[in-house]
Design a protein around this motif. Structure first.
Motif, PDB file in Angstrom:
ATOM      1  N   GLU A 289       0.786  -1.177  -0.006  1.00  0.00           N
ATOM      2  CA  GLU A 289       0.150  -0.029  -0.067  1.00  0.00           C
ATOM      3  C   GLU A 289       0.861   1.268   0.175  1.00  0.00           C
ATOM      4  OE1 GLU A 289      -2.837  -0.064   2.998  1.00  0.00           O
ATOM      5  OE2 GLU A 289      -3.825  -1.886   2.459  1.00  0.00           O
ATOM      6  N   ILE A 290       0.412   2.267  -0.815  1.00  0.00           N
ATOM      7  CA  ILE A 290       1.047   3.811  -0.778  1.00  0.00           C
ATOM      8  C   ILE A 290       0.700   4.444   0.594  1.00  0.00           C
ATOM      9  CG2 ILE A 290       1.275   5.608  -2.030  1.00  0.00           C
ATOM     10  CD1 ILE A 290       0.957   4.095  -4.607  1.00  0.00           C
ATOM     11  N   SER A 291       1.647   4.976   1.045  1.00  0.00           N
ATOM     12  CA  SER A 291       1.438   5.691   2.257  1.00  0.00           C
ATOM     13  C   SER A 291       2.538   6.492   2.539  1.00  0.00           C
ATOM     14  CB  SER A 291       0.933   4.853   3.488  1.00  0.00           C
ATOM     15  OG  SER A 291       2.219   4.253   4.025  1.00  0.00           O
ATOM     16  N   GLY A 292       2.453   7.765   3.219  1.00  0.00           N
ATOM     17  CA  GLY A 292       3.420   8.836   3.780  1.00  0.00           C
ATOM     18  C   GLY A 292       4.387   8.014   4.572  1.00  0.00           C
ATOM     19  N   GLU A 293       4.001   7.066   5.267  1.00  0.00           N
ATOM     20  CA  GLU A 293       4.658   6.406   6.291  1.00  0.00           C
ATOM     21  C   GLU A 293       5.666   5.364   5.319  1.00  0.00           C
ATOM     22  OE1 GLU A 293       4.255   3.376  10.063  1.00  0.00           O
ATOM     23  OE2 GLU A 293       2.592   3.997   9.165  1.00  0.00           O
ATOM     24  N   LYS A 294       4.982   4.732   4.431  1.00  0.00           N
ATOM     25  CA  LYS A 294       5.982   3.823   3.795  1.00  0.00           C
ATOM     26  C   LYS A 294       7.040   4.713   2.902  1.00  0.00           C
ATOM     27  CE  LYS A 294       6.043   0.351  -0.036  1.00  0.00           C
ATOM     28  NZ  LYS A 294       7.074   1.003  -0.665  1.00  0.00           N
ATOM     29  N   ASP A 295       6.686   5.848   2.539  1.00  0.00           N
ATOM     30  CA  ASP A 295       7.477   6.808   1.698  1.00  0.00           C
ATOM     31  C   ASP A 295       8.781   7.165   2.587  1.00  0.00           C
ATOM     32  OD1 ASP A 295       6.074   6.583  -0.661  1.00  0.00           O
ATOM     33  OD2 ASP A 295       5.039   8.551  -0.266  1.00  0.00           O
ATOM     34  N   THR A 296       8.603   7.531   3.841  1.00  0.00           N
ATOM     35  CA  THR A 296       9.372   7.673   5.000  1.00  0.00           C
ATOM     36  C   THR A 296      10.376   6.626   5.085  1.00  0.00           C
ATOM     37  OG1 THR A 296       7.988   9.648   5.860  1.00  0.00           O
ATOM     38  CG2 THR A 296       9.809   8.890   7.112  1.00  0.00           C
ATOM     39  N   ALA A 297       9.633   5.396   5.191  1.00  0.00           N
ATOM     40  CA  ALA A 297      10.550   3.987   5.628  1.00  0.00           C
ATOM     41  C   ALA A 297      11.596   4.059   4.289  1.00  0.00           C
ATOM     42  CB  ALA A 297       9.804   2.871   5.850  1.00  0.00           C
ATOM     43  N   ASP A 298      10.893   4.012   3.211  1.00  0.00           N
ATOM     44  CA  ASP A 298      11.814   3.619   2.118  1.00  0.00           C
ATOM     45  C   ASP A 298      12.931   4.630   1.848  1.00  0.00           C
ATOM     46  OD1 ASP A 298       9.913   1.774   1.184  1.00  0.00           O
ATOM     47  OD2 ASP A 298       9.219   2.857  -0.518  1.00  0.00           O
ATOM     48  N   LEU A 299      12.763   5.900   2.127  1.00  0.00           N
ATOM     49  CA  LEU A 299      13.647   6.862   2.057  1.00  0.00           C
ATOM     50  C   LEU A 299      14.735   6.515   3.233  1.00  0.00           C
ATOM     51  CD1 LEU A 299      15.021   9.553   0.800  1.00  0.00           C
ATOM     52  CD2 LEU A 299      13.633  10.897   2.659  1.00  0.00           C
ATOM     53  N   TYR A 300      14.488   6.177   4.468  1.00  0.00           N
ATOM     54  CA  TYR A 300      15.200   5.916   5.490  1.00  0.00           C
ATOM     55  C   TYR A 300      16.144   4.851   5.125  1.00  0.00           C
ATOM     56  CZ  TYR A 300      16.951   4.529  10.092  1.00  0.00           C
ATOM     57  OH  TYR A 300      17.756   4.087  11.247  1.00  0.00           O
ATOM     58  N   ASN A 301      15.435   3.823   4.700  1.00  0.00           N
ATOM     59  CA  ASN A 301      16.290   2.601   4.434  1.00  0.00           C
ATOM     60  C   ASN A 301      17.167   2.664   3.331  1.00  0.00           C
ATOM     61  OD1 ASN A 301      14.605   1.149   6.331  1.00  0.00           O
ATOM     62  ND2 ASN A 301      13.172   0.457   4.688  1.00  0.00           N
ATOM     63  N   GLY A 302      16.963   3.327   2.503  1.00  0.00           N
ATOM     64  CA  GLY A 302      17.780   3.723   1.281  1.00  0.00           C
ATOM     65  C   GLY A 302      19.085   4.535   1.819  1.00  0.00           C
ATOM     66  N   LEU A 303      18.735   5.491   2.652  1.00  0.00           N
ATOM     67  CA  LEU A 303      19.820   6.385   2.963  1.00  0.00           C
ATOM     68  C   LEU A 303      20.852   5.416   4.193  1.00  0.00           C
ATOM     69  CD1 LEU A 303      18.063   9.567   3.993  1.00  0.00           C
ATOM     70  CD2 LEU A 303      19.900   9.288   2.276  1.00  0.00           C
ATOM     71  N   VAL A 304      20.487   4.649   4.888  1.00  0.00           N
ATOM     72  CA  VAL A 304      20.966   3.846   5.582  1.00  0.00           C
ATOM     73  C   VAL A 304      21.810   2.894   4.982  1.00  0.00           C
ATOM     74  CG1 VAL A 304      21.097   2.067   7.502  1.00  0.00           C
ATOM     75  CG2 VAL A 304      19.559   4.047   7.636  1.00  0.00           C
ATOM     76  N   TYR A 305      21.303   2.112   3.861  1.00  0.00           N
ATOM     77  CA  TYR A 305      22.024   1.056   2.844  1.00  0.00           C
ATOM     78  C   TYR A 305      23.060   1.830   2.240  1.00  0.00           C
ATOM     79  CZ  TYR A 305      22.634  -2.260  -0.887  1.00  0.00           C
ATOM     80  OH  TYR A 305      23.072  -2.864  -1.730  1.00  0.00           O
ATOM     81  N   GLY A 306      22.787   2.904   1.598  1.00  0.00           N
ATOM     82  CA  GLY A 306      23.546   3.635   0.681  1.00  0.00           C
ATOM     83  C   GLY A 306      25.076   4.005   1.785  1.00  0.00           C
ATOM     84  N   ILE A 307      24.787   4.749   2.715  1.00  0.00           N
ATOM     85  CA  ILE A 307      25.661   5.265   3.521  1.00  0.00           C
ATOM     86  C   ILE A 307      26.643   3.775   3.815  1.00  0.00           C
ATOM     87  CG2 ILE A 307      26.421   6.350   5.687  1.00  0.00           C
ATOM     88  CD1 ILE A 307      23.867   8.116   5.239  1.00  0.00           C
ATOM     89  N   LYS A 308      26.004   2.884   4.194  1.00  0.00           N
ATOM     90  CA  LYS A 308      26.748   1.459   4.690  1.00  0.00           C
ATOM     91  C   LYS A 308      27.532   1.095   3.744  1.00  0.00           C
ATOM     92  CE  LYS A 308      25.819  -2.864   6.916  1.00  0.00           C
ATOM     93  NZ  LYS A 308      24.905  -3.651   7.507  1.00  0.00           N
ATOM     94  N   LYS A 309      27.128   0.804   2.331  1.00  0.00           N
ATOM     95  CA  LYS A 309      27.793   0.417   1.321  1.00  0.00           C
ATOM     96  C   LYS A 309      29.074   1.050   1.111  1.00  0.00           C
ATOM     97  CE  LYS A 309      27.122  -2.815  -0.374  1.00  0.00           C
ATOM     98  NZ  LYS A 309      27.541  -4.124  -0.012  1.00  0.00           N
ATOM     99  N   PHE A 310      28.834   2.642   1.012  1.00  0.00           N
ATOM    100  CA  PHE A 310      29.781   3.616   0.516  1.00  0.00           C
ATOM    101  C   PHE A 310      31.076   3.293   1.480  1.00  0.00           C
ATOM    102  CE2 PHE A 310      31.931   7.660   0.687  1.00  0.00           C
ATOM    103  CZ  PHE A 310      32.275   7.883  -0.535  1.00  0.00           C
ATOM    104  N   PHE A 311      30.495   3.157   2.788  1.00  0.00           N
ATOM    105  CA  PHE A 311      31.774   3.092   3.812  1.00  0.00           C
ATOM    106  C   PHE A 311      32.561   1.849   3.619  1.00  0.00           C
ATOM    107  CE2 PHE A 311      30.604   7.013   5.675  1.00  0.00           C
ATOM    108  CZ  PHE A 311      31.199   7.132   6.631  1.00  0.00           C
ATOM    109  N   GLU A 312      31.561   0.708   3.236  1.00  0.00           N
ATOM    110  CA  GLU A 312      32.244  -0.564   3.076  1.00  0.00           C
ATOM    111  C   GLU A 312      33.214  -0.579   1.936  1.00  0.00           C
ATOM    112  OE1 GLU A 312      29.012  -3.508   2.779  1.00  0.00           O
ATOM    113  OE2 GLU A 312      28.603  -3.420   4.984  1.00  0.00           O
ATOM    114  N   GLU A 313      32.702  -0.056   0.676  1.00  0.00           N
ATOM    115  CA  GLU A 313      33.616  -0.271  -0.647  1.00  0.00           C
ATOM    116  C   GLU A 313      34.682   0.682  -0.466  1.00  0.00           C
ATOM    117  OE1 GLU A 313      31.216   0.340  -3.991  1.00  0.00           O
ATOM    118  OE2 GLU A 313      29.591  -1.380  -3.403  1.00  0.00           O
ATOM    119  N   ASN A 314      34.783   1.874   0.526  1.00  0.00           N
ATOM    120  CA  ASN A 314      35.881   2.685   0.692  1.00  0.00           C
ATOM    121  C   ASN A 314      36.715   2.473   1.672  1.00  0.00           C
ATOM    122  OD1 ASN A 314      35.660   4.655  -1.981  1.00  0.00           O
ATOM    123  ND2 ASN A 314      33.542   4.454  -0.967  1.00  0.00           N
ATOM    124  N   ASN A 315      36.361   1.536   2.389  1.00  0.00           N
ATOM    125  CA  ASN A 315      37.045   0.795   3.723  1.00  0.00           C
ATOM    126  C   ASN A 315      37.174   2.138   4.538  1.00  0.00           C
ATOM    127  OD1 ASN A 315      38.232  -0.896   5.326  1.00  0.00           O
ATOM    128  ND2 ASN A 315      40.523  -0.257   4.810  1.00  0.00           N
TER     129      ASN A 315
END
Length: 324
Positions: A289-315
């Protein structure tokens, strides 16, 4: 589609790491065979990565990628393999004056290239995005221009690939990422492929996360299947890639659609996962279901994932954040 078993491999593609990506592809082909699948599918540009910038102008890299296509073909004994990589025509030049390259979907079965009567074991991306992170025509030659060069209609080049499964012939239409987004371009490639005999559409993608993209994709696919009820498979990658200016997240969200447009199976976002299904089974799952709550969760999960992967790949282990 009865008794046709497919494995859709949502893998993390590490840009520029041909060794890591190829090893993973070979491992997953073997696993798919062990699990009794007839077809195994990988994302667009799964071998070398998609957003590698001007490395696409490195001819030695392109030659190595071409060699790896042959290696993957040799792993296709007893199974059909579909994957994305570059294909180059070393006898022609692209519009950049360099070796002509195509963003390509490959298909091999039983250690042989599968033909569609036009191309042996491959087809090319037709619709080239030129917005935000995308600059495809800087590096790749589109199939629309190839059709113009040959003096034929694009319909004449968009032919399905026929494979045999348990003495039954199946015709597969292959598209790459942007090729499915027909409303943006006024040309419906999936519909052309279906009119030309395709019984299954497979779209391999390297599609970064954008706001509510998956819901928009469902709408696009359902409009196609409303007129032409066949199974549709979307295979995307995960990971982060860098076009030299910005970092982009690839969320995956690979999906298998029933012929009526309902969802048969879908992956989790930002996770390596394999969808294994029998296309003949009547499985239906609900859309999220589309919702503002899901939009916020998607953005948060993406930011956490992206930052974590960037740190891992660049040691990296620490960061300094300046706030004023």
């Amino acid at each position: 589609m009865e008794n046709i078993k497919v494995a859709v491999v949502q893998m993390e593609v590490v840009a520029g790491r041909l060794d890591i990506n190829t090893k993973k592809i070979v491992q997953q082909i073997k696993k798919a065979k062990e699990n009794g699948n007839n077809i195994v599918i990988f994302p667009e540009m799964a071998v070398g990565g998609y957003l590698i910038g001007d490395e696409w102008e490195n001819e030695s890299l392109v030659k190595k990628l071409m060699e790896l296509n042959e290696k993957i073909k040799e792993e296709s004994g007893g199974i059909t393999v579909i994957w994305g990589n570059v294909w180059a025509d070393f006898e022609k030049l692209g519009e950049d004056g360099r070796v002509r390259k195509y963003n390509t979907a490959f298909i091999a079965s039983n250690k042989k290239w599968v033909s569609n009567g036009i191309f042996e074991g491959h087809t090319f991306k037709t619709l080239m995005p030129k917005y935000r992170e995308f600059d495809d025509e800087r590096y790749f030659y589109p199939m629309r221009k190839l059709a113009d060069e040959r003096g034929v209609k694009i319909d004449d080049l968009l032919k399905p690939f026929e494979i045999k499964i348990d003495n039954k012939k199946i015709k597969i239409g292959l598209t790459l990422c942007e090729d499915m987004w027909w409303k943006n371009y006024g040309i419906n490639l999936s519909e052309i492929l279906i009119k030309n005999g395709s019984e299954l559409i497979v779209n391999i993608s390297a599609s970064p996360w954008t706001w509510r993209k998956n819901n928009k994709r469902h709408e696009i696919v359902r409009e196609i299947l409303l007129k032409n009820p066949i199974n549709f498979i979307y295979c995307n990658n995960i990971g982060i890639q860098n076009n030299g200016k910005n970092l982009f997240l690839f969320d995956g969200s690979s999906t298998i659609y029933n012929s009526d447009g309902t969802l048969m199976a879908t992956t989790k976002s930002y996770a390596e996962e394999i969808l294994e299904v029998n296309l003949g089974e009547a499985i239906k799952i609900d859309d999220e279901e589309i919702s503002g709550e899901k939009d916020t969760a998607d953005l948060y999960n993406g930011l956490v994932y992206g930052i974590k992967k960037f740190f891992e790949e660049n040691n990296l282990k620490k960061a300094v954040i300046g706030i004023s």
